[in-house]
Design a protein around this motif. Sequence first.
Motif, PDB file in Angstrom:
ATOM      1  N   ILE A  26       0.842  -1.220  -0.084  1.00 10.63           N
ATOM      2  CA  ILE A  26       0.091   0.020   0.004  1.00 10.63           C
ATOM      3  C   ILE A  26       0.991   1.132  -0.125  1.00 10.63           C
ATOM      4  O   ILE A  26       1.927   1.381   0.626  1.00 10.63           O
ATOM      5  N   THR A  27       0.670   2.184  -0.968  1.00 15.46           N
ATOM      6  CA  THR A  27       1.581   3.230  -1.021  1.00 15.46           C
ATOM      7  C   THR A  27       1.014   4.622  -0.184  1.00 15.46           C
ATOM      8  O   THR A  27       1.848   5.461  -0.041  1.00 15.46           O
ATOM      9  N   GLU A  28      -0.317   4.740   0.173  1.00 13.35           N
ATOM     10  CA  GLU A  28      -0.752   5.937   0.510  1.00 13.35           C
ATOM     11  C   GLU A  28      -1.666   5.666   1.799  1.00 13.35           C
ATOM     12  O   GLU A  28      -2.006   4.589   1.750  1.00 13.35           O
ATOM     13  N   ALA A  32       0.163   2.797   4.724  1.00 19.78           N
ATOM     14  CA  ALA A  32       1.233   2.516   3.726  1.00 19.78           C
ATOM     15  C   ALA A  32       2.328   1.879   4.279  1.00 19.78           C
ATOM     16  O   ALA A  32       2.749   1.881   5.303  1.00 19.78           O
TER      17      ALA A  32
END
Length: 128
Positions: A26-28, A32
């Motif tokens: 997960i990037t955000e 994250a």
Amino acid sequence: MVTHWVSILGKVEVANGQIKYIPNTITEGPNAGQPLVALVRSNLEFESGEISYEAFLSDPTAACQIGLNQGLEPEVYAGLGAAGAPYGVSLFRSSKWESLAGAGFGDLPINEWIVVRVRVMGSKIDLY
């Protein structure tokens, strides 16, 4: 009937009757950096009977579960890495996980095929 699979969350490769999870994070947001799960849906309807699958896990914290009623409340998941146990059944209700039943201690075996059978008869769910 030919079974078709489509990823509705996360990344997978589907080929030769196998579904392979492609690791991603997960990037955000507040989660994250955590692993992104994958949900895969088929064109098959299932109300009762038995489903079996084989899973090959390369990480002892991995999970591979059958979603018995995805999209309904509560969602029911059965298989490997559920209910806080190596083998179990969990409910997903109101964006929260609830353990229904779990079995086993420690980590799941890695780098070998694990055969899983889920039998549903009415409201009874058996996991082998």
